[in-house]
Design an enzyme around this catalytic site. Structure first.
Site, PDB file in Angstrom:
ATOM      1  N   PHE B 229       0.003  -0.874  -4.358  1.00  0.00           N
ATOM      2  CA  PHE B 229       0.520  -0.176  -5.539  1.00  0.00           C
ATOM      3  C   PHE B 229      -0.050  -0.785  -6.809  1.00  0.00           C
ATOM      4  CE2 PHE B 229       4.120   1.934  -3.432  1.00  0.00           C
ATOM      5  CZ  PHE B 229       4.323   1.131  -2.314  1.00  0.00           C
ATOM      6  N   ASP B 230      -0.346   0.052  -7.767  1.00  0.00           N
ATOM      7  CA  ASP B 230      -0.577  -0.407  -9.136  1.00  0.00           C
ATOM      8  C   ASP B 230       0.809  -0.737  -9.699  1.00  0.00           C
ATOM      9  OD1 ASP B 230      -1.462   1.311 -12.208  1.00  0.00           O
ATOM     10  OD2 ASP B 230      -1.582  -0.829 -11.714  1.00  0.00           O
TER      11      ASP B 230
END
Lengths: 254, 384
Positions: B229-230
């Site tokens: 995930f960012d």
């Protein structure tokens, strides 16, 4: 005593080719003060049936495969004259009126060659289907929809021996074949008739079998939902069918 | 660029209670067991044989979990499989011809699409979960949600069988919006090729991302699901990104430092990370922390020494573990992702999604937050 009155306002359909659908007057009209009855639960259904007929005739003015709507009154509380005048008031395309009694209901349906009986009364619908006449409960429609939405329950198609009402199975098959013929008159988009398949138990393979079986009977499905045991309620409330076929008689509010 | 592993948080002894169902099977489970039995005896079903179909192994465990108990992942047919050829037929010749083409090729299975490895990895996790918790419904439930017409249904089902996928639930809406069905299925994550549908889902509070086909695909693990995930505008809200865009880098750093002890607000994918964490804890409870078939990564442009701290504190306060946090301090994400090899990487900026794809990582775009106004895709966006 049964009496049948033809609606002279409406052109009569071809008795051999039309798809005869009977609806109880209790479902179509609501008791109201005044000369004209209020609109009942089945109103959107009748309007959708009518729209299908209009579109069929647009394509082919000599079309004989049309819906032929019969209103059945078993409720002595509703007066025959008010039923007929209300029908005329709303411009409903009703072919015939049958004034009967609860005891004579099934006989009335058979004599009038009814291929599908629709009611809001679960016991009534069940009783009729057990005598071999295809029967279904009406769905609740809040707003008029773009098309007539017919939902088929795939579970009974895949495993016919699990059909809760085997007596009307033959009637169900021939009805769906005729419906398929009607659906075939229109293209994929913009059809006034939509066929929706739902399978409740069994996995995607079962649903595939249902799709192929229906196709072999000449009925092409527009939308398909395979629930594999997930609760039916939330999906049904989105699908908003006018009625559901092939599951014995189930409560659409389930 | 600093790579930091979070210290494993002390896991409290989890009392894993039996699933709410207890030992009795629901009636629909009985029916499915019967069907499988009939299938083995070759009695009931008569689907046309598809080349290359392998028999599906039937094991113990729950196969049709209730949507509220499962982690529901809804995928569209265009991300699960490759359908570019059919798309072209649709665009050039219209819907009738498109459907005729599909029916003609019904026995030819589609090739795997960008979401395929991810879905396969979900199934691997399920197999492990069923071994450890045979009565539990806390599993991944994969639902095919497509606005394809049911005429394509048989080809899709044949393809599912051919690839030995365990997808038993689907919605083919024949053209109407699938969003209502996502809610009805209690969807935890929706993956589609259509950015508009994804935006609609996000607006309804459903984690969603747009996926694209890449030509280069690096090999991913078959035994461990890896999800990356960012941070900003994915796990966290876009509030800090707004500061950065409006006032520049220095103001951003200052703001983060001043607010180090204030939690960031949550972003659209936080719930999905939470769902993954819940499943991870089930493995830890059975002593399988080192061997856990789920691994999560944070890959952020924040830097470890400064702005990263706020991110970590927020995660910790939320009770969310992330296995590896990678603070790139602005360095390109592609090379790091290529090392990690996640099955899917979520980012709100198309620039990063494309960068990842160039290096063979399957990246999904989360069209959320302020970045959508500033970052337009370099290449033409996803086709419908």
């Amino acid at each position: 005593m049964v009496s049948t009155v033809q609606n002279t306002d409406v052109k009569q359909k071809d008795a051999d080719r039309a798809l005869v659908v009977a609806v109880t007057t209790r479902a179509v009209f609501d008791a109201a003060a005044g000369d004209v009855y209020g609109m009942g639960v089945a109103f959107p259904l009748l309007q959708s049936l009518q729209k299908v007929n209009e579109r069929l005739l647009e394509k082919n003015p000599a079309e004989s495969l049309l819906f032929d709507v019969v209103l059945i009154a078993t409720d002595s509380q509703q007066q025959s004259s008010r039923i007929i005048s209300s029908t005329s008031h709303y411009g409903l395309e009703v072919g015939r009126f049958c004034f009967s009694s609860r005891e004579d209901l099934v006989e009335t349906l058979v004599v009038n060659n009814v291929q599908l009986f629709l009611s809001t009364d679960r016991d009534e619908a069940l009783q009729v289907s057990q005598k071999g006449v295809l029967s279904a409960l009406l769905g609740r429609q809040e707003a008029p929809s773009e098309s007539l939405r017919v939902m088929l329950c795939g579970d009974a198609i895949v495993r016919p021996d699990c059909d809760p009402v085997p007596a009307s199975r033959g009637a169900a098959q021939s009805f769906s074949a005729r419906l398929g013929e009607m659906r075939g008159r229109f293209g994929v988009s913009g059809s006034p008739l939509s066929i929706v398949l739902v399978t409740s138990s069994g996995g995607s393979k079962s649903c595939g079998v249902a799709l192929q079986t229906l196709r072999s009977r000449g009925l092409s499905v527009d939308e398909a939902y395979c629930l594999a045991g997930a609760p039916r309620g939330p999906i049904l409330s989105l699908l908003r069918p006018h009625f559901l076929l092939g599951d014995g008689v189930i409560d659409l509010e389930d | 660029m600093v790579k930091m592993s979070l210290d494993p948080v002390q896991v409290k002894e989890l009392n894993v209670s039996p699933s709410p169902n207890g030992d009795s099977r629901a009636s629909w489970e009985e029916e499915e067991a019967e069907e499988e039995e009939e299938d083995r005896l070759g009695i009931a079903t008569k689907t046309k044989p598809v080349t290359g179909r392998r028999a599906r192994k039937v094991e113990g465990g729950v196969f049709f979990p209730k949507p509220e108990n499962a982690v529901t992942v809804a995928v569209s047919s265009r991300v699960l499989f490759r359908t570019e050829l059919e798309q072209r037929v649709f665009e050039q010749k219209g819907v009738e011809e498109y459907l005729r083409y599909q029916i003609e090729h019904e026995n030819e299975p589609f090739a795997p699409g960008p979401a395929f490895p991810f879905v396969k990895a979900l199934e691997t996790v399920n197999a492990r979960l069923r071994e450890l918790y045979p009565q539990s419904e806390e599993l991944f439930d994969i639902v095919l949600v497509t606005y394809n017409h049911a005429h394509v249904g048989i080809r899709l089902i044949n393809t599912i069988n051919h690839h030995n996928l365990f997808i038993e639930r689907f919605c083919m809406t024949g053209g109407s919006s699938p969003i209502g069905y996502l809610k009805a299925w209690q969807t935890n994550l929706y993956l589609s090729a259509d950015a508009d549908k994804v935006r609609e889902a996000l607006a309804e509070g459903i984690a969603a991302a747009t996926m694209f086909m890449t030509e280069k695909l690096t090999e991913v693990s078959e035994s461990q699901l890896r999800v990356a995930f960012d941070g900003d505008a994915v796990l966290f809200s876009d509030e800090s990104e707004r500061i950065f865009k409006a006032h520049g880098l220095d103001k951003f750093f200052q703001h983060e430092q001043d607010n180090e002890d204030t939690l960031l607000d949550h972003g659209p994918l936080k719930g999905f990370l939470e769902a993954l964490g819940k499943l991870q804890k089930k493995f830890y409870a059975k002593g399988q922390r080192l061997d856990c078939p789920i691994r999560t990564y944070l890959v952020t442009a924040r830097s470890a020494a400064s702005s990263g701290i706020r991110a970590l504190k927020t995660l910790r306060a939320w009770g969310l573990e992330i296995d590896e946090a990678l603070f790139l301090a602005g360095a390109p994400k592609g090379p790091m992702l290529e090392k990690i090899r996640p099955h899917i990487y979520f980012d709100d900026q198309m620039f990063h999604v494309e960068g990842a794809a160039e290096m063979g990582t399957v990246a999904a775009h989360v069209p959320y937050g302020v970045a959508q106004k500033h970052n337009q895709p370099q290449k033409p966006g996803a086709r419908k």
